[in-house]
Write a protein that holds these residues in place. Structure first.
Motif, PDB file in Angstrom:
ATOM      1  N   HIS A   1       0.851  -1.200   0.000  1.00 20.83           N
ATOM      2  CA  HIS A   1       0.000   0.000   0.000  1.00 20.83           C
ATOM      3  C   HIS A   1       0.881   1.241   0.000  1.00 20.83           C
ATOM      4  CE1 HIS A   1      -3.941   1.697   1.932  1.00 20.83           C
ATOM      5  NE2 HIS A   1      -3.806   2.037   0.671  1.00 20.83           N
ATOM      6  N   SER A   2       1.991   1.155   0.731  1.00 19.01           N
ATOM      7  CA  SER A   2       2.929   2.282   0.700  1.00 19.01           C
ATOM      8  C   SER A   2       4.357   1.743   0.616  1.00 19.01           C
ATOM      9  CB  SER A   2       2.735   3.168   1.936  1.00 19.01           C
ATOM     10  OG  SER A   2       3.666   2.844   2.924  1.00 19.01           O
ATOM     11  N   ILE A   3       5.105   2.317  -0.320  1.00 20.80           N
ATOM     12  CA  ILE A   3       6.469   1.852  -0.592  1.00 20.80           C
ATOM     13  C   ILE A   3       7.330   1.927   0.680  1.00 20.80           C
ATOM     14  CG2 ILE A   3       8.612   2.555  -1.783  1.00 20.80           C
ATOM     15  CD1 ILE A   3       6.888   1.032  -3.671  1.00 20.80           C
TER      16      ILE A   3
ATOM     17  N   VAL B   1      -4.631 -11.024  -0.750  1.00 22.44           N
ATOM     18  CA  VAL B   1      -4.913 -10.760   0.666  1.00 22.44           C
ATOM     19  C   VAL B   1      -5.446  -9.339   0.737  1.00 22.44           C
ATOM     20  CG1 VAL B   1      -4.022 -10.590   3.022  1.00 22.44           C
ATOM     21  CG2 VAL B   1      -2.860 -12.068   1.377  1.00 22.44           C
ATOM     22  N   ALA B   2      -6.618  -9.185   1.310  1.00 28.96           N
ATOM     23  CA  ALA B   2      -7.176  -7.840   1.505  1.00 28.96           C
ATOM     24  C   ALA B   2      -7.678  -7.740   2.939  1.00 28.96           C
ATOM     25  CB  ALA B   2      -8.304  -7.589   0.514  1.00 28.96           C
ATOM     26  N   PRO B   3      -7.655  -6.545   3.507  1.00 30.77           N
ATOM     27  CA  PRO B   3      -8.071  -6.402   4.908  1.00 30.77           C
ATOM     28  C   PRO B   3      -9.583  -6.525   5.065  1.00 30.77           C
ATOM     29  CG  PRO B   3      -7.564  -4.262   3.971  1.00 30.77           C
ATOM     30  CD  PRO B   3      -7.245  -5.271   2.908  1.00 30.77           C
TER      31      PRO B   3
ATOM     32  N   SER C   1      -9.141 -16.554   2.138  1.00 26.89           N
ATOM     33  CA  SER C   1     -10.551 -16.435   2.499  1.00 26.89           C
ATOM     34  C   SER C   1     -10.648 -16.672   4.014  1.00 26.89           C
ATOM     35  CB  SER C   1     -11.322 -17.471   1.673  1.00 26.89           C
ATOM     36  OG  SER C   1     -12.670 -17.489   1.987  1.00 26.89           O
ATOM     37  N   ALA C   2     -11.689 -17.322   4.478  1.00 23.67           N
ATOM     38  CA  ALA C   2     -11.818 -17.592   5.918  1.00 23.67           C
ATOM     39  C   ALA C   2     -12.622 -18.870   6.102  1.00 23.67           C
ATOM     40  CB  ALA C   2     -12.514 -16.436   6.614  1.00 23.67           C
ATOM     41  N   SER C   3     -12.344 -19.596   7.193  1.00 23.70           N
ATOM     42  CA  SER C   3     -13.076 -20.841   7.426  1.00 23.70           C
ATOM     43  C   SER C   3     -14.556 -20.506   7.576  1.00 23.70           C
ATOM     44  CB  SER C   3     -12.551 -21.577   8.663  1.00 23.70           C
ATOM     45  OG  SER C   3     -12.778 -20.802   9.801  1.00 23.70           O
TER      46      SER C   3
HETATM   47  N1  NAP Z   1      -7.283 -12.557  11.653  1.00 24.78           N
HETATM   48  C1  NAP Z   1      -7.876 -13.725  11.530  1.00 24.78           C
HETATM   49  O1  NAP Z   1      -8.005 -14.496  12.499  1.00 24.78           O
HETATM   50  C2  NAP Z   1      -8.400 -14.158  10.178  1.00 24.78           C
HETATM   51  C3  NAP Z   1      -8.892 -15.462  10.033  1.00 24.78           C
HETATM   52  C4  NAP Z   1      -9.332 -15.885   8.769  1.00 24.78           C
HETATM   53  C5  NAP Z   1      -9.274 -15.012   7.687  1.00 24.78           C
HETATM   54  N2  NAP Z   1      -8.801 -13.745   7.868  1.00 24.78           N
HETATM   55  C6  NAP Z   1      -8.753 -12.834   6.701  1.00 24.78           C
HETATM   56  O2  NAP Z   1      -7.412 -12.394   6.523  1.00 24.78           O
HETATM   57  C7  NAP Z   1      -7.457 -11.147   5.824  1.00 24.78           C
HETATM   58  C8  NAP Z   1      -6.514 -10.179   6.480  1.00 24.78           C
HETATM   59  O3  NAP Z   1      -5.198 -10.695   6.401  1.00 24.78           O
HETATM   60  P1  NAP Z   1      -4.041 -10.062   7.291  1.00 24.78           P
HETATM   61  O4  NAP Z   1      -4.402 -10.197   8.729  1.00 24.78           O
HETATM   62  O5  NAP Z   1      -2.754 -10.570   6.800  1.00 24.78           O
HETATM   63  O6  NAP Z   1      -4.208  -8.524   6.904  1.00 24.78           O
HETATM   64  P2  NAP Z   1      -3.574  -7.262   7.619  1.00 24.78           P
HETATM   65  O7  NAP Z   1      -2.460  -7.639   8.519  1.00 24.78           O
HETATM   66  O8  NAP Z   1      -4.717  -6.450   8.125  1.00 24.78           O
HETATM   67  O9  NAP Z   1      -2.920  -6.530   6.365  1.00 24.78           O
HETATM   68  C9  NAP Z   1      -3.682  -5.966   5.342  1.00 24.78           C
HETATM   69  C10 NAP Z   1      -2.745  -5.562   4.237  1.00 24.78           C
HETATM   70  O10 NAP Z   1      -3.495  -4.929   3.196  1.00 24.78           O
HETATM   71  C11 NAP Z   1      -2.897  -3.653   2.894  1.00 24.78           C
HETATM   72  N3  NAP Z   1      -3.919  -2.713   2.445  1.00 24.78           N
HETATM   73  C12 NAP Z   1      -4.908  -2.144   3.185  1.00 24.78           C
HETATM   74  N4  NAP Z   1      -5.658  -1.333   2.411  1.00 24.78           N
HETATM   75  C13 NAP Z   1      -5.116  -1.384   1.154  1.00 24.78           C
HETATM   76  C14 NAP Z   1      -5.426  -0.756  -0.074  1.00 24.78           C
HETATM   77  N5  NAP Z   1      -6.474   0.100  -0.194  1.00 24.78           N
HETATM   78  N6  NAP Z   1      -4.658  -1.023  -1.154  1.00 24.78           N
HETATM   79  C15 NAP Z   1      -3.597  -1.881  -1.053  1.00 24.78           C
HETATM   80  N7  NAP Z   1      -3.247  -2.517   0.080  1.00 24.78           N
HETATM   81  C16 NAP Z   1      -4.002  -2.268   1.181  1.00 24.78           C
HETATM   82  C17 NAP Z   1      -2.264  -3.219   4.194  1.00 24.78           C
HETATM   83  O11 NAP Z   1      -1.271  -2.241   3.955  1.00 24.78           O
HETATM   84  P3  NAP Z   1      -1.214  -0.927   4.927  1.00 24.78           P
HETATM   85  O12 NAP Z   1      -1.060  -1.450   6.320  1.00 24.78           O
HETATM   86  O13 NAP Z   1      -0.028  -0.191   4.440  1.00 24.78           O
HETATM   87  O14 NAP Z   1      -2.532  -0.225   4.723  1.00 24.78           O
HETATM   88  C18 NAP Z   1      -1.681  -4.554   4.688  1.00 24.78           C
HETATM   89  O15 NAP Z   1      -0.477  -4.857   4.028  1.00 24.78           O
HETATM   90  C19 NAP Z   1      -8.897 -10.639   5.861  1.00 24.78           C
HETATM   91  O16 NAP Z   1      -9.464 -10.827   4.595  1.00 24.78           O
HETATM   92  C20 NAP Z   1      -9.548 -11.548   6.898  1.00 24.78           C
HETATM   93  O17 NAP Z   1     -10.932 -11.742   6.688  1.00 24.78           O
HETATM   94  C21 NAP Z   1      -8.358 -13.298   9.074  1.00 24.78           C
END
Ligand code: NAP
Length: 291
Positions: free
Chosen positions: A34-36, A74-76, A104-106
């Motif tokens: 998202h940011s370099i 992977v998206a947040p 995805s998610a379970s």
């Molecule tokens: N946590 C759990 O227990 C769990 C369980 C099952 C599934 N999941 C799924 O896992 C996913 C989240 O994975 P994670 O925890 O690895 O994510 P994360 O740590 O929240 O990281 C999200 C990444 O996406 C980037 N991002 C955010 N907005 C963006 C944009 N507009 N354009 C480009 N990049 C962007 C962020 O960069 P910046 O920080 O620079 O914005 C960061 O690198 C979700 O879909 C969630 O449903 C999570």
């Protein structure tokens, strides 16, 4: 010619680990950040190039996707997640990406399911309709959540709080999700498959507290809190109301015991047993230094 694999969310919990593990394989890795500035340290890994991506801005995707053969999405969990992921699929189609692996998610396939899963399923269906070969990784809750969301209270008060009662959860170590992602992204054997990924056992939060007590050599207590108190805390931490409600939906499933399903997919795909919570706690002990 070596393949180029584009990984989005590359500075996040899962993306960072996938990039690290992929960099040890014979592939070019492109880290979509998202940011370099945040992606600076990824550049030090072998075979890793860093590219800026904003999911909300389709124009920013063009350069990032050029010559990419495979895509790991992977998206947040945030408002607009579905649209953002669909933008990635559209660009993948335009540029001839030949395999999409989606985090995805379970329970994403459950109906009616919960908000978190429904959004994932909507994107999965969009990918299925795109005609691009796909693999869906549907992990249970991450062990690393305890570091990302509970370490502050553990380090300040030796306690952590969740509205989940004694419900057990088959938490998975993100390192195991990444190991599966690497296998799947470097093979053609996993097309049109969806894998539910879990840790080796289901564990309650009281049991998590016991493991942490033993590993950290100080008493750590899990406190079961009423839903309303948890909601107030989430709102006070500036979490939007829709997200607090979605988290409570998930915690309600945990409390009712629906987070306890254990699968053998990690071992079947990687050949290694997934990390136990005890091993995770030992490896992440440095995150739990008293404040
Ligand atoms: N946590 C759990 O227990 C769990 C369980 C099952 C599934 N999941 C799924 O896992 C996913 C989240 O994975 P994670 O925890 O690895 O994510 P994360 O740590 O929240 O990281 C999200 C990444 O996406 C980037 N991002 C955010 N907005 C963006 C944009 N507009 N354009 C480009 N990049 C962007 C962020 O960069 P910046 O920080 O620079 O914005 C960061 O690198 C979700 O879909 C969630 O449903 C999570």
């Amino acid at each position: 010619m070596q393949e180029t694999i584009l990984v989005t969310g590359a500075t996040g919990t899962v993306g960072r680990e996938v990039i690290k593990q992929l960099s040890m394989r014979e592939v070019h890795v492109r880290a979509g950040v998202h940011s370099i500035i945040k992606g600076e340290n990824l550049k030090r890994l072998p075979e890793v190039g860093v590219t800026e991506i904003n999911f909300k801005n389709p124009a920013s995707l063009h350069a990032a996707f050029t010559h990419a053969n495979r895509l790991f999405i992977v998206a947040p969990f945030t408002e607009g997640q579905v649209e953002m992921e669909k933008n990635l699929v559209d660009e993948a189609k335009k540029q001839g990406v030949r395999h999409i692996v989606k985090l995805s998610a379970s329970g994403a396939e459950a109906e009616p399911g919960i908000q978190l899963g429904r959004w994932h399923r909507e994107v999965e269906q969009y990918i299925e309709a795109s005609g691009i070969p796909y693999t869906f990784l549907r992990p249970s809750g991450f062990m690393q959540n305890i570091v990302n969301y509970n370490a502050d209270s553990i380090n300040e008060h030796n306690k952590f709080y969740l509205p989940v009662g004694e419900g057990k959860v088959s938490y998975i170590d993100v390192r195991d999700i990444a190991a599966v992602a690497v296998e799947v992204l470097t093979s053609d054997e996993h097309y049109h498959k969806a894998y539910t990924l879990t840790g080796p056992e289901a564990i309650s939060h009281s049991e998590i507290a016991t493991v942490l007590t033993h590993t950290l050599d100080r008493m750590i207590t899990f406190v079961d809190v009423p839903e309303e108190a948890a909601r107030e805390t989430m709102l006070s931490q500036q979490m939007p109301a829709w997200k607090a409600d979605a988290m409570l939906e998930l915690y309600g499933l945990y409390r009712a015991g629906y987070g306890a399903q254990v699968t053998t997919a990690v071992e079947e795909i990687t050949g290694n047993s997934p990390h136990s919570f005890s091993q995770f706690a030992e490896d992440y002990k440095a995150c739990f230094i008293p404040a």
